[in-house]
Design an enzyme around this catalytic site. Structure first.
Site, PDB file in Angstrom:
ATOM      1  N   GLU A  48      39.630  21.812  22.395  1.00  0.00           N
ATOM      2  CA  GLU A  48      40.323  21.493  21.141  1.00  0.00           C
ATOM      3  C   GLU A  48      39.334  21.772  20.008  1.00  0.00           C
ATOM      4  O   GLU A  48      38.335  21.078  19.875  1.00  0.00           O
ATOM      5  CB  GLU A  48      40.768  20.025  21.174  1.00  0.00           C
ATOM      6  CG  GLU A  48      41.759  19.653  20.101  1.00  0.00           C
ATOM      7  CD  GLU A  48      42.995  20.546  20.068  1.00  0.00           C
ATOM      8  OE1 GLU A  48      43.566  20.831  21.139  1.00  0.00           O
ATOM      9  OE2 GLU A  48      43.383  20.964  18.963  1.00  0.00           O
ATOM     10  N   SER A  49      39.646  22.794  19.219  1.00  0.00           N
ATOM     11  CA  SER A  49      38.664  23.265  18.240  1.00  0.00           C
ATOM     12  C   SER A  49      38.285  22.204  17.210  1.00  0.00           C
ATOM     13  O   SER A  49      37.118  22.128  16.810  1.00  0.00           O
ATOM     14  CB  SER A  49      39.171  24.525  17.548  1.00  0.00           C
ATOM     15  OG  SER A  49      40.438  24.290  16.973  1.00  0.00           O
ATOM     16  N   CYS A  79      39.348  31.012  23.252  1.00  0.00           N
ATOM     17  CA  CYS A  79      40.406  30.124  22.770  1.00  0.00           C
ATOM     18  C   CYS A  79      39.910  29.218  21.631  1.00  0.00           C
ATOM     19  O   CYS A  79      39.752  29.682  20.508  1.00  0.00           O
ATOM     20  CB  CYS A  79      40.966  29.335  23.952  1.00  0.00           C
ATOM     21  SG  CYS A  79      42.649  28.788  23.670  1.00  0.00           S
ATOM     22  N   ARG A 105      46.207  29.070  14.830  1.00  0.00           N
ATOM     23  CA  ARG A 105      46.160  28.082  15.925  1.00  0.00           C
ATOM     24  C   ARG A 105      47.529  27.863  16.542  1.00  0.00           C
ATOM     25  O   ARG A 105      48.544  27.989  15.872  1.00  0.00           O
ATOM     26  CB  ARG A 105      45.650  26.737  15.416  1.00  0.00           C
ATOM     27  CG  ARG A 105      44.208  26.757  15.006  1.00  0.00           C
ATOM     28  CD  ARG A 105      43.757  25.369  14.625  1.00  0.00           C
ATOM     29  NE  ARG A 105      43.762  24.475  15.781  1.00  0.00           N
ATOM     30  CZ  ARG A 105      43.891  23.156  15.685  1.00  0.00           C
ATOM     31  NH1 ARG A 105      44.058  22.581  14.527  1.00  0.00           N
ATOM     32  NH2 ARG A 105      43.852  22.405  16.778  1.00  0.00           N
ATOM     33  N   ILE A 132      46.518  29.210  27.022  1.00  0.00           N
ATOM     34  CA  ILE A 132      46.855  27.781  27.029  1.00  0.00           C
ATOM     35  C   ILE A 132      46.849  27.268  25.598  1.00  0.00           C
ATOM     36  O   ILE A 132      45.791  27.172  24.972  1.00  0.00           O
ATOM     37  CB  ILE A 132      45.850  26.978  27.880  1.00  0.00           C
ATOM     38  CG1 ILE A 132      45.874  27.489  29.328  1.00  0.00           C
ATOM     39  CG2 ILE A 132      46.186  25.486  27.845  1.00  0.00           C
ATOM     40  CD1 ILE A 132      44.795  26.926  30.200  1.00  0.00           C
ATOM     41  N   ARG A 133      48.018  26.966  25.087  1.00  0.00           N
ATOM     42  CA  ARG A 133      48.138  26.546  23.682  1.00  0.00           C
ATOM     43  C   ARG A 133      47.181  27.374  22.814  1.00  0.00           C
ATOM     44  O   ARG A 133      46.377  26.847  22.042  1.00  0.00           O
ATOM     45  CB  ARG A 133      47.878  25.047  23.522  1.00  0.00           C
ATOM     46  CG  ARG A 133      49.013  24.216  24.132  1.00  0.00           C
ATOM     47  CD  ARG A 133      48.844  22.721  23.982  1.00  0.00           C
ATOM     48  NE  ARG A 133      48.521  22.290  22.636  1.00  0.00           N
ATOM     49  CZ  ARG A 133      49.386  22.232  21.625  1.00  0.00           C
ATOM     50  NH1 ARG A 133      50.639  22.590  21.803  1.00  0.00           N
ATOM     51  NH2 ARG A 133      49.011  21.809  20.452  1.00  0.00           N
ATOM     52  N   HIS A 168      41.905  32.824  28.510  1.00  0.00           N
ATOM     53  CA  HIS A 168      40.835  32.194  29.304  1.00  0.00           C
ATOM     54  C   HIS A 168      40.528  33.012  30.554  1.00  0.00           C
ATOM     55  O   HIS A 168      41.077  32.696  31.626  1.00  0.00           O
ATOM     56  CB  HIS A 168      41.307  30.815  29.782  1.00  0.00           C
ATOM     57  CG  HIS A 168      41.438  29.796  28.703  1.00  0.00           C
ATOM     58  ND1 HIS A 168      40.433  28.920  28.380  1.00  0.00           N
ATOM     59  CD2 HIS A 168      42.461  29.500  27.882  1.00  0.00           C
ATOM     60  CE1 HIS A 168      40.827  28.122  27.395  1.00  0.00           C
ATOM     61  NE2 HIS A 168      42.053  28.454  27.087  1.00  0.00           N
ATOM     62  N   GLU A 170      38.063  32.749  32.349  1.00  0.00           N
ATOM     63  CA  GLU A 170      37.362  31.869  33.297  1.00  0.00           C
ATOM     64  C   GLU A 170      38.343  31.117  34.204  1.00  0.00           C
ATOM     65  O   GLU A 170      37.940  30.470  35.157  1.00  0.00           O
ATOM     66  CB  GLU A 170      36.438  30.885  32.554  1.00  0.00           C
ATOM     67  CG  GLU A 170      37.100  29.716  31.854  1.00  0.00           C
ATOM     68  CD  GLU A 170      37.767  30.062  30.528  1.00  0.00           C
ATOM     69  OE1 GLU A 170      37.856  31.258  30.188  1.00  0.00           O
ATOM     70  OE2 GLU A 170      38.231  29.131  29.847  1.00  0.00           O
TER      71      GLU A 170
END
Ligand code: GLN
Length: 194
Positions: A48-49, A79, A105, A132-133, A168, A170
């Site tokens: 969450e940035s 992300c 965002r 993801i979001r 992502h 990863e």
């Protein structure tokens, strides 16, 4: 080669596993004294940035990390990490702001917040992409190069030693984006040595 992974919040362990598979050493940055260790590159993970930006400041990591990136430390943001590096953020405040892009965002709306696809990545080919979001890159300014697009939206970019992906890598088995980043790091180390 040693890659530091910001480990305040979010999906950092997954990055460490990818680095291990590729034979690169890594360690976690959680507090200011961790920055005293030697590292050749930095990964800013997904999460969450807004929380990560706040924790970076609270842990006195914001200024020194910003300095290092400005000095040319290779950095890869996935992300939320992309949002942290963006110079402009639609519906949000920029954090490090070192990359000439505008991030949007939660750009795919609630229903489409998370999805999987496969798309071309410049210099690699077709790769799996898990969102993801996720944000996307709404604008790419001078100096930044588009590396991948999904449905006409920019989802990966590079500017010098800075790499960002809205997805992502990863979270999939495919190691090619991390390999791409390590190649960037290697080139930057060679350039410094030479
Ligand atoms: N939606 C998150 C943000 O705005 C990013 C999501 C992620 O990193 N997977 O920071």
């Amino acid at each position: 080669m040693v890659v530091a992974v910001l480990a305040l919040q979010g999906a950092f362990i997954e990055h460490e596993k990818m680095l291990e598979k590729l034979g690169a050493d890594s360690f976690e940055i959680r507090q200011k004294k961790d920055l005293e260790k030697h590292f050749d590159a930095l990964i800013l993970p997904g999460g969450e940035s807004t929380v990560m930006g706040k924790l970076m400041r609270e842990c006195d990591l914001y200024e020194p990390i910003l300095e290092k990136i400005k000095e040319g430390l290779p950095v890869y943001g996935t992300c939320a990490g992309l949002i942290l590096l963006a110079e402009k953020v639609e519906d949000g405040k920029p954090a490090l702001g070192t990359m000439n892009i505008k991030a949007k965002r939660n750009a795919y709306g609630r229903q489409l917040g998370s999805f999987y696809t496969e798309a071309e990545f410049k210099g690699i080919g077709k790769i799996p992409m898990t969102f993801i979001r996720a944000p996307y890159i709404a604008e790419v300014y001078e100096g930044a190069e588009v590396l991948a697009e999904v449905d006409g939206k920019v989802v990966a970019a590079r500017q010098g030693n800075q790499l960002v992906t809205a997805f992502h890598p990863e979270l999939n088995e495919d190691l090619s984006v991390h390999q791409y980043f390590l190649d960037m790091v290697r080139q930057s180390m060679l350039a410094q040595a030479g």
